[in-house]
Each structure stands twice: as structure tokens, then as C-alpha cells.
Scaffold this motif. Sequence first.
Motif, short mmCIF file in Angstrom:
data_model
loop_
_atom_site.label_atom_id
_atom_site.label_comp_id
_atom_site.label_asym_id
_atom_site.label_seq_id
_atom_site.Cartn_x
_atom_site.Cartn_y
_atom_site.Cartn_z
N ASP A 1 -9.85 -7.54 8.22
CA ASP A 1 -9.20 -8.36 7.20
C ASP A 1 -9.99 -9.67 7.07
O ASP A 1 -10.75 -10.04 7.95
CB ASP A 1 -7.73 -8.59 7.55
N LEU B 1 1.56 -7.55 8.98
CA LEU B 1 1.57 -6.19 8.42
C LEU B 1 2.88 -5.48 8.74
O LEU B 1 3.17 -5.21 9.91
CB LEU B 1 0.39 -5.41 9.03
N HIS C 1 -10.11 -1.75 11.46
CA HIS C 1 -9.04 -0.76 11.34
C HIS C 1 -9.23 0.04 10.06
O HIS C 1 -10.02 -0.34 9.19
CB HIS C 1 -7.66 -1.44 11.40
N ARG D 1 3.05 7.54 3.29
CA ARG D 1 3.08 6.40 4.21
C ARG D 1 3.05 5.12 3.37
O ARG D 1 2.41 5.09 2.31
CB ARG D 1 1.86 6.47 5.13
N LEU E 1 -2.42 4.56 10.58
CA LEU E 1 -3.22 3.36 10.90
C LEU E 1 -3.98 3.61 12.20
O LEU E 1 -3.39 4.04 13.20
CB LEU E 1 -2.29 2.15 11.07
N ASN F 1 0.83 -1.21 0.00
CA ASN F 1 0.00 0.00 0.00
C ASN F 1 0.86 1.25 0.00
O ASN F 1 1.88 1.31 0.70
CB ASN F 1 -0.88 0.04 1.26
N ALA G 1 0.71 -5.58 3.54
CA ALA G 1 -0.13 -6.50 4.32
C ALA G 1 -0.10 -7.88 3.65
O ALA G 1 -0.52 -8.01 2.51
CB ALA G 1 -1.56 -5.97 4.38
N VAL H 1 -7.16 3.58 7.61
CA VAL H 1 -5.96 4.42 7.50
C VAL H 1 -6.39 5.85 7.17
O VAL H 1 -7.11 6.07 6.18
CB VAL H 1 -4.98 3.88 6.43
O1 LIG Z 1 -1.69 0.58 5.75
C1 LIG Z 1 -1.93 -0.02 6.79
O2 LIG Z 1 -1.27 0.13 7.82
C2 LIG Z 1 -3.08 -1.00 6.85
C3 LIG Z 1 -3.37 -1.69 5.56
C4 LIG Z 1 -4.52 -2.61 5.68
O3 LIG Z 1 -5.26 -2.59 6.62
C5 LIG Z 1 -4.78 -3.58 4.59
O4 LIG Z 1 -4.08 -3.55 3.56
O5 LIG Z 1 -5.69 -4.41 4.78
#
Ligand SMILES: O=C(O)CCC(=O)C(=O)O
Length: 370
Positions: free
Chosen positions: A217, A224, A272, A286, A232, A193, A290, A274
Amino acid sequence: MKEGVAISFHVPLVDISAYVRDGSSVERAAVAQQVDAACREVGFIQVVGHGIAASVIQGLTDAMDAFFALDLRAKKAYRTPPAVNRGYTPPKSESLSLSLGVEPANRMNDFFEAFNVGAGADDYPHVADLPQPDYADNVWPDIDGFEAHVSAYFAEAGRVARTMTRIFADALGLEPGFFDRVTDHSLDVMRMNYYALPPGTDVRLDGDLTGMGEHTDYGIVTVLWADQVRGLQVLGSDGSWNDVQPADGALLINLGDVTARWTNERWMSTLHRVKPPVIDGMIERRRSAAFFHDGNVDALITTLPTCVDPRHPDLYEPTTIGEHIAAKLAGSRAGRRNDAAVRESARVLASRSVGGAGEGIRTSSGTVRS
Ligand SMILES: O=C(O)CCC(=O)C(=O)O
Ligand SMILES: [Fe+2]
């Protein structure tokens, strides 16, 4: 959130080296006990002692930097259809909250861009006729060293994910080989990401920007890697969103819905999202990667009998991992709202009614800012 009650939020740090280096059974039991507590209470863990060399992580981040620096047109050459979970995802083409059936809070797609790689049928030569596109081949950008660096990290993240499932089996009192049977041809995907906006973008005009919308997820466990730039946020059991930044050298581990289903929510797939902070009208870049360890496409998830009793009635109908993941991906990648994620979406809507748009965010040390 209860007014005036400061419940501190903390992502436990666990040293898993006793499992990585075959420690004594006493040492391993201590690790399993810490992991059980973290999974019950938070659903996120920071692990050290994972054994991934700093040079392997450096190789991954160098590869990511080289790819995301390409211009948009070059990157778009590596797009695949939504049903194929590989290759490039341009900014604002996905909406993670749709994976659990909730419209994005700001009615806009998420601004992250990503590059996905995964395990293909060739990685599991002992299993015949694995379905496509679940086990699709990778597309590799034409960048020196990209495939080698990303593959090296992918293999290491997979090793850590499998180490975690050995710990989970002990922590849940299951037979040691429990996860081996359901992960011998696991749907493993890594999403790299990248959260940035082109220079000159007036982020104020974009309103309440979402890097990646709230979601759980999908699979068994996620490994991660994230850099230490803030962004996050993890939902606490009191309905508050909390900033999470990994400690030096630590990887974050979080549980996915498949584990919540198996354990009847004794362990949770924690929500969660971001939200990179805007500083002087700019977003600080950033990066994260993952690694999703989702399990065999044909494995049936039925609630573990040890997690059901009169006080904990069975919350879930059996389903296969393949069906569950497909409904989630149709939400995030193809914009088809997933109406099967009743329990996860209820948690999101509850968090929105607690906080609203301008809610206070707690930092990992427990202080509240808004
Ligand atoms: O960028 C992050 O810290 C989280 C990414 C995330 O949650 C994901 O890719 O499922
Ligand atoms: Fe996630």
C-alpha cells in the motif's frame, strides 16, 4: 523459502482500547510496544477494541452489496478518468503490480471490481487551494442509504487510522503531535473491493486468476475490513505467501510505503495480494474495504534521524507524499509502470523466484498446502 524449515506465520492481534478510551500511560505503553513488535516483524496487525460499532460495519457491507449487485452498465456510469481516484473500477481494468513497476505474473489485469470514495477539498476548509484531482469530490451512486452508510464507516475508519498514528508516534519515540502536522489534510481514500465472477464463467480457462496483484500500500497506514472468505495473502519475511483471515470483529492494519520510507524500513510496507480460491470451478465471493490514510499531498518524507545509523544507512531520497502517490496510481490505474519503486519491486521479483507459479501457500495457522 528454506527447504524443510517451518517458520510459522502469524498476524499479531492487538487490543487498542487503551488508546481509543484514554487508558493509563502504562496500558498505552504496553499497546505501543506490541504494535512496534508487529510492525517490525510482520507489517500487518489485527486490531480489536477499535470501537467501530457492528451496525456501522453492517451498513457498509449492505451498501457494497447493493452497489455491486447493479448490472455492469449501471455501474459503469460511475466511472471517472484514471487520474481521479474516485468512483467505479470495472473488473480487469487495473493491475496493482504495476504500481511498483512489475508486470502482472499472469500478464492479465486483476479481476477485482471496486468503488472508491475519498476526502475532498471541502473536507478541509482550513486549507486553501488544495490541488485537484487529489482532493476530488465524490461520485455517489443513486442507491438509498449508500452515501450515509459509506460516509459513516469512512469517518470511523479515519478515526481508527488516526488512533494508529498516535500509537505509532509513541512506538517510534516521536513527539506526540508528529503525525498531526503531516495529516491535517490527509489524502484519504477508501476502496471497496468486490471479488466475484459472473455466474457461468469458466474460471479454469482464465488460468492463474489474480483477484488483486501483489503490491504494497502506498501511504502511511491502511485500515482494512475484510470478510472471512479466504483470498488475502501476505508475504512473510522468508519469502512465503500466507493466507490471512481476520479474527471475529478484528480489523486488519497494514503499513504503507510512506511509513517504510520514514522509518528507513525499520517498519516494512508488507507485500500482499488477493487470490480467491477456486472451488468446483467457482470463485467464492469475497469483499473488503481498504481505507488508505496517506498523509498531506505536500508533506515531505525524509527519513527519521532516529532510524539512521552506521548499521542502517539512509535508503531513500526525500520525496513528497503527492509525488510518491501519483507515481503509484499512474501504475495501477493508468497502466504506466512505476519505475521509481525500486525497493518494492525487488521484493516482488525475489518472491517470484522463490515460489514460482505453483508455490505452496501457508495458512495462518502454519500448515502448508499447495
Ligand atoms: O481485499 C483485500 O483483502 C486486500 C485489498 C487490498 O490490498 C487493497 O485494496 O489495497
Ligand atoms: Fe493493499
